[in-house]
Design an enzyme around this catalytic site. Structure first.
Site, PDB file in Angstrom:
ATOM      1  N   GLY A 139       0.855  -1.187   0.000  1.00  0.00           N
ATOM      2  CA  GLY A 139       0.000   0.000   0.000  1.00  0.00           C
ATOM      3  C   GLY A 139       0.892   1.238   0.000  1.00  0.00           C
ATOM      4  CB  ALA A 196       2.713   2.461   4.783  1.00  0.00           C
ATOM      5  N   GLY A 219     -11.265  10.641   0.359  1.00  0.00           N
ATOM      6  CA  GLY A 219     -11.298  12.068   0.706  1.00  0.00           C
ATOM      7  C   GLY A 219     -10.020  12.806   0.375  1.00  0.00           C
ATOM      8  CD  GLU A 223     -11.830  14.288   4.611  1.00  0.00           C
ATOM      9  OE1 GLU A 223     -11.068  13.782   5.444  1.00  0.00           O
ATOM     10  OE2 GLU A 223     -12.068  13.784   3.505  1.00  0.00           O
ATOM     11  CG  ASP A 247      -2.613 -11.244   7.144  1.00  0.00           C
ATOM     12  OD1 ASP A 247      -3.599 -11.620   7.800  1.00  0.00           O
ATOM     13  OD2 ASP A 247      -2.526 -11.368   5.912  1.00  0.00           O
ATOM     14  CG  HIS A 288     -16.307   6.381   7.364  1.00  0.00           C
ATOM     15  ND1 HIS A 288     -17.465   6.987   6.961  1.00  0.00           N
ATOM     16  CD2 HIS A 288     -15.303   7.160   6.923  1.00  0.00           C
ATOM     17  CE1 HIS A 288     -17.159   8.092   6.291  1.00  0.00           C
ATOM     18  NE2 HIS A 288     -15.842   8.214   6.258  1.00  0.00           N
ATOM     19  NE  ARG A 328     -13.583   9.904   9.400  1.00  0.00           N
ATOM     20  CZ  ARG A 328     -12.701   9.472   8.534  1.00  0.00           C
ATOM     21  NH1 ARG A 328     -11.920   8.465   8.848  1.00  0.00           N
ATOM     22  NH2 ARG A 328     -12.570  10.030   7.363  1.00  0.00           N
ATOM     23  CG  HIS A 368     -12.889   4.027   7.898  1.00  0.00           C
ATOM     24  ND1 HIS A 368     -12.907   3.615   6.587  1.00  0.00           N
ATOM     25  CD2 HIS A 368     -12.317   5.258   7.902  1.00  0.00           C
ATOM     26  CE1 HIS A 368     -12.369   4.554   5.826  1.00  0.00           C
ATOM     27  NE2 HIS A 368     -11.997   5.554   6.596  1.00  0.00           N
ATOM     28  NE  ARG A 371      -8.332   7.666  10.261  1.00  0.00           N
ATOM     29  CZ  ARG A 371      -8.704   7.681   8.971  1.00  0.00           C
ATOM     30  NH1 ARG A 371      -7.801   7.884   8.026  1.00  0.00           N
ATOM     31  NH2 ARG A 371      -9.948   7.488   8.630  1.00  0.00           N
ATOM     32  CG  LEU A 384      -4.153   8.303   2.518  1.00  0.00           C
ATOM     33  CD1 LEU A 384      -4.853   8.983   1.348  1.00  0.00           C
ATOM     34  CD2 LEU A 384      -3.651   6.932   2.092  1.00  0.00           C
TER      35      LEU A 384
HETATM   36  C1  LIG Z   1     -12.563   3.143   1.722  1.00  0.00           C
HETATM   37  C2  LIG Z   1     -11.463   3.838   2.446  1.00  0.00           C
HETATM   38  C3  LIG Z   1     -11.271   5.204   2.281  1.00  0.00           C
HETATM   39  C4  LIG Z   1     -10.236   5.860   2.955  1.00  0.00           C
HETATM   40  N1  LIG Z   1     -10.039   7.186   2.726  1.00  0.00           N
HETATM   41  C5  LIG Z   1      -8.976   7.802   3.311  1.00  0.00           C
HETATM   42  C6  LIG Z   1      -8.668   9.153   3.006  1.00  0.00           C
HETATM   43  O1  LIG Z   1      -9.331   9.802   2.208  1.00  0.00           O
HETATM   44  N2  LIG Z   1      -7.598   9.725   3.625  1.00  0.00           N
HETATM   45  C7  LIG Z   1      -6.812   9.045   4.527  1.00  0.00           C
HETATM   46  O2  LIG Z   1      -5.847   9.611   5.056  1.00  0.00           O
HETATM   47  N3  LIG Z   1      -7.079   7.746   4.808  1.00  0.00           N
HETATM   48  C8  LIG Z   1      -8.118   7.117   4.218  1.00  0.00           C
HETATM   49  N4  LIG Z   1      -8.365   5.801   4.497  1.00  0.00           N
HETATM   50  C9  LIG Z   1      -7.431   5.070   5.354  1.00  0.00           C
HETATM   51  C10 LIG Z   1      -6.147   4.810   4.561  1.00  0.00           C
HETATM   52  O3  LIG Z   1      -6.493   4.430   3.254  1.00  0.00           O
HETATM   53  C11 LIG Z   1      -5.308   3.721   5.194  1.00  0.00           C
HETATM   54  O4  LIG Z   1      -5.135   3.954   6.547  1.00  0.00           O
HETATM   55  C12 LIG Z   1      -3.928   3.680   4.539  1.00  0.00           C
HETATM   56  O5  LIG Z   1      -4.082   3.597   3.161  1.00  0.00           O
HETATM   57  C13 LIG Z   1      -3.143   2.509   5.053  1.00  0.00           C
HETATM   58  O6  LIG Z   1      -2.019   2.352   4.217  1.00  0.00           O
HETATM   59  P1  LIG Z   1      -1.043   1.144   4.474  1.00  0.00           P
HETATM   60  O7  LIG Z   1      -0.019   1.215   3.403  1.00  0.00           O
HETATM   61  O8  LIG Z   1      -0.621   1.141   5.885  1.00  0.00           O
HETATM   62  O9  LIG Z   1      -1.963  -0.163   4.276  1.00  0.00           O
HETATM   63  P2  LIG Z   1      -2.722  -0.681   2.975  1.00  0.00           P
HETATM   64  O10 LIG Z   1      -2.859   0.383   1.983  1.00  0.00           O
HETATM   65  O11 LIG Z   1      -3.958  -1.352   3.422  1.00  0.00           O
HETATM   66  O12 LIG Z   1      -1.730  -1.776   2.384  1.00  0.00           O
HETATM   67  C14 LIG Z   1      -1.540  -3.003   3.028  1.00  0.00           C
HETATM   68  C15 LIG Z   1      -0.710  -3.900   2.126  1.00  0.00           C
HETATM   69  O13 LIG Z   1      -0.256  -5.019   2.878  1.00  0.00           O
HETATM   70  C16 LIG Z   1      -0.445  -6.193   2.111  1.00  0.00           C
HETATM   71  N5  LIG Z   1      -0.553  -7.333   3.038  1.00  0.00           N
HETATM   72  C17 LIG Z   1      -1.369  -7.470   4.113  1.00  0.00           C
HETATM   73  N6  LIG Z   1      -1.143  -8.664   4.698  1.00  0.00           N
HETATM   74  C18 LIG Z   1      -0.174  -9.281   3.985  1.00  0.00           C
HETATM   75  C19 LIG Z   1       0.472 -10.539   4.087  1.00  0.00           C
HETATM   76  N7  LIG Z   1       0.168 -11.449   5.033  1.00  0.00           N
HETATM   77  N8  LIG Z   1       1.419 -10.848   3.168  1.00  0.00           N
HETATM   78  C20 LIG Z   1       1.738  -9.969   2.184  1.00  0.00           C
HETATM   79  N9  LIG Z   1       1.151  -8.775   2.043  1.00  0.00           N
HETATM   80  C21 LIG Z   1       0.213  -8.441   2.937  1.00  0.00           C
HETATM   81  C22 LIG Z   1      -1.695  -5.932   1.306  1.00  0.00           C
HETATM   82  O14 LIG Z   1      -1.744  -6.808   0.206  1.00  0.00           O
HETATM   83  C23 LIG Z   1      -1.465  -4.467   0.927  1.00  0.00           C
HETATM   84  O15 LIG Z   1      -0.605  -4.401  -0.178  1.00  0.00           O
HETATM   85  C24 LIG Z   1      -9.395   5.132   3.827  1.00  0.00           C
HETATM   86  C25 LIG Z   1      -9.596   3.757   4.000  1.00  0.00           C
HETATM   87  C26 LIG Z   1     -10.606   3.114   3.314  1.00  0.00           C
HETATM   88  C27 LIG Z   1     -10.788   1.645   3.506  1.00  0.00           C
END
Ligand SMILES: Cc1cc2nc3c(=O)[nH]c(=O)nc-3n(C[C@H](O)[C@H](O)[C@H](O)COP(=O)(O)OP(=O)(O)OC[C@H]3O[C@@H](n4cnc5c(N)ncnc54)[C@H](O)[C@@H]3O)c2cc1C
Length: 541
Positions: free
Chosen positions: A36, A38, A70, A135, A230, A251, A297, A358, A393, A399
């Site tokens: 993702g 991060a 958003g 927001e 995980d 949410h 929220r 959420h 949060r 993000l």
């Molecule tokens: C519908 C929705 C709308 C949102 N809107 C906003 C917004 O507008 N602004 C904001 O700031 N936040 C928003 N959020 C929250 C934000 O999107 C997340 O908090 C943020 O994207 C998390 O990023 P991340 O990289 O930590 O995790 P993620 O983007 O969830 O990525 C996780 C990654 O880990 C991988 N993974 C997980 N487990 C395993 C495993 N066992 N083995 C290998 N790979 C694995 C997945 O495949 C994925 O690639 C929203 C969330 C949702 C669901």
């Protein structure tokens, strides 16, 4: 610190058997689990002299990040101030926020957004300037967004492209990380599985977790299928500390139409002036909070649940009918298209909504740079508890956190890895086969039962009796599921969810107050004596 009751069922150290003589080996300098925002931002921070491997269990497009709507909160308007964004963040999160962390993340925001622009992200603009949205909980317009309400899609497009163009970065999609490898107190990489190679031991000088949240542990959630916690579970099994597991953000406005998936209806809609109305068309938020639809929220979610109870109706509605139709369609094209499939015109019809799980505020404890309590293991993004979000949060800060912590964890891990000599040897680690599965188990059935139970007892409102009953059920499942050895991702995900659920419930039982997103109907007030105390779990490692 508040001390939760001890776990009655310990997860095994490794979920599946492996032996170094029987599996392929792969060596990399930095291993990043999660693709993702991060994970990819972390990868882009890795020193070009090092090799880095990103592993995702699905395609790169399957993540919470890609679904984000958003936008990203940051101080981008010359009239806005870092201090004000810091104050809004702490106002939402309360004393569990770490002020230094908040200041650093907010302060670094404009630079991280500029980086995204440099990598080709097209944020929405008018007259050559970024259009900034508002927001809930933000005192000013400070949300940079893209493609109207599809910010994650555009940001991930640019970042994925950047990763693909970077020579030292490799990505393995559709590869499930089963467990982290630890030896003599150090994280040494991970045991992974995919359909091509089966199990593989990936040895790394430094490992970074960026596996996102745990929304799928709930029946009602905005999170995609991959969000099964995980990373939290495998860090816990590797001995890392987890904290604040009781804090889940719900949410308030998730589309609630029979037959549709649970799409999130962005908060930005309320920022643009949408009203929340009940089944009788009555606007109710001003009765619950002076900030009305723009209250934080947790306040909006609780108010909606109360109004649903009062009106005996399974949902409430978002009403945009008083806003200018062309503007509504231009600002929210994605949601307009989804609703159209169900014969709803968002400029004329009310949109049925209710709360859904959420965002996970709790997770793997990290320090200011993203280091976990296990040497050699870093973490960034939603999998962590960094001190930014506290008990609640602030919208669109996640993000931002993924960008800031991704950059610092990537740089920190790089610096450590540069100082470690290459060694292409496996360490003597194995997990002997102990308890093979001899009769089929309906993994899907247990998963559904867990999701329903968590929604009922660990949802928007909690109380001791429901939590104790939930814990009893979950621990019963843990006793016969955690020790079994499965051979497929769906079962490993269930085992991970069953590792995390008892921690969440125990933390919710231990926090005998209502704070932020944690609402105990039997302890409805805040208790300042507990206010700044984290609930921590030391991993079983
Ligand atoms: C519908 C929705 C709308 C949102 N809107 C906003 C917004 O507008 N602004 C904001 O700031 N936040 C928003 N959020 C929250 C934000 O999107 C997340 O908090 C943020 O994207 C998390 O990023 P991340 O990289 O930590 O995790 P993620 O983007 O969830 O990525 C996780 C990654 O880990 C991988 N993974 C997980 N487990 C395993 C495993 N066992 N083995 C290998 N790979 C694995 C997945 O495949 C994925 O690639 C929203 C969330 C949702 C669901």
């Amino acid at each position: 610190m508040i001390v939760p009751p001890p776990l009655s069922v310990q997860p095994p150290r490794y979920l599946t058997p492996f032996h170094p003589k029987q599996v392929p080996h792969f060596f990399t300098d930095v291993l990043i689990v999660g693709g993702g925002l991060a994970g990819l931002r972390t990868a882009l921070a890795v020193d070009g002299r090092l090799s880095a491997l990103v592993i995702t269990k699905d395609g790169l497009w399957q993540s919470n990040s890609a679904q984000a709507q958003g936008g990203i909160a940051s101080v981008l308007d010359p009239e806005d101030r870092i201090e004000d964004h810091v104050a809004d963040t702490i106002e939402a999160g309360g004393p569990l926020c770490d002020r230094e962390v908040v200041q650093r993340v907010v302060g670094e925001g404009p630079r991280r957004i500029q980086e995204l622009i440099d990598w080709g992200t097209q944020f929405d603009k008018a007259g050559g300037r970024l259009v900034l949205g508002r927001e809930g909980g933000h005192g000013r317009d400070r949300i940079a967004h893209a493609l109207g309400d599809a910010t994650g899609k555009e940001v991930m497009r640019a970042v994925i492209q950047q990763v693909r163009q970077t020579a030292n970065l490799d990505v393995w999609e559709n590869t499930f990380t089963i467990d982290l490898l630890t030896h003599e107190g150090l994280c040494r990489g991970a045991l992974v599985w995919n359909g091509l190679h089966g199990k593989t031991l990936v040895w790394a000088k430094q490992t970074i977790l960026a596996t996102g949240g745990v929304g799928q542990i709930y029946r009602e959630t905005t999170n995609p299928e991959v969000a099964t916690g995980d990373g939290m579970a495998l860090a816990f099994r590797a001995g890392a500390e987890l904290r604040d597991m009781e804090f889940v953000q719900f949410h308030p406005t998730v589309l609630y139409i029979a037959g549709s998936s649970r799409h999130l209806i962005t908060e930005a809609m309320r920022g643009e002036g949408a009203h929340l109305v009940d089944r009788y068309g009555r606007r109710f938020m001003p009765e619950y909070d002076p900030r009305a639809e723009l209250a934080p929220r947790d306040v909006v979610s609780r108010s909606i649940v109360s109004q649903m109870e009062k009106t005996r109706h399974p949902n409430v509605y978002l009403d945009l009918t008083h806003l200018e139709p062309a503007r509504v369609r231009a600002r929210f094209p994605g949601i307009a298209a989804i609703c159209e499939k169900f014969n709803l015109d968002i400029t004329r019809d009310r949109i049925p909504v209710r709360p859904g799980a959420h965002y996970m505020m709790g997770g793997v404890t990290v320090d200011a740079r993203g280091r976990t309590t296990v040497p050699g293991l870093w973490a960034a993004g939603e999998v962590t508890s960094s001190g930014l979000h506290g008990a609640n949060r602030l919208a669109s800060n996640s993000l931002l956190e993924a960008l800031v912590y991704g950059a610092s964890a990537g740089q920190g891990a790089s610096r450590e890895a540069v100082g470690i000599d290459d060694s292409f040897h496996a360490v003597p680690l194995e997990n002997a086969r102990s308890k093979p599965l001899d009769e089929p188990l309906d993994v899907g059935d247990i998963r559904n039962s867990l999701k329903s139970l968590m929604w009922r007892s660990m949802g928007v409102r909690r109380e001791a009796e429901g939590l104790r009953e939930a814990l009893e059920n979950v621990e019963h499942w843990c006793r016969y599921v955690l020790g079994l050895q499965f051979a497929a991702p769906a079962a490993w995900e269930l085992q991970n969810m069953l590792t995390i659920a008892p921690l969440m419930i125990r933390a919710a039982l231990a926090r005998q107050e209502s704070r932020g997103c944690h609402v105990r109907t039997d302890f409805p007030s805040r208790d300042d004596a507990q206010g700044n105390r984290h609930i921590t779990f030391r991993g079983t490692g």
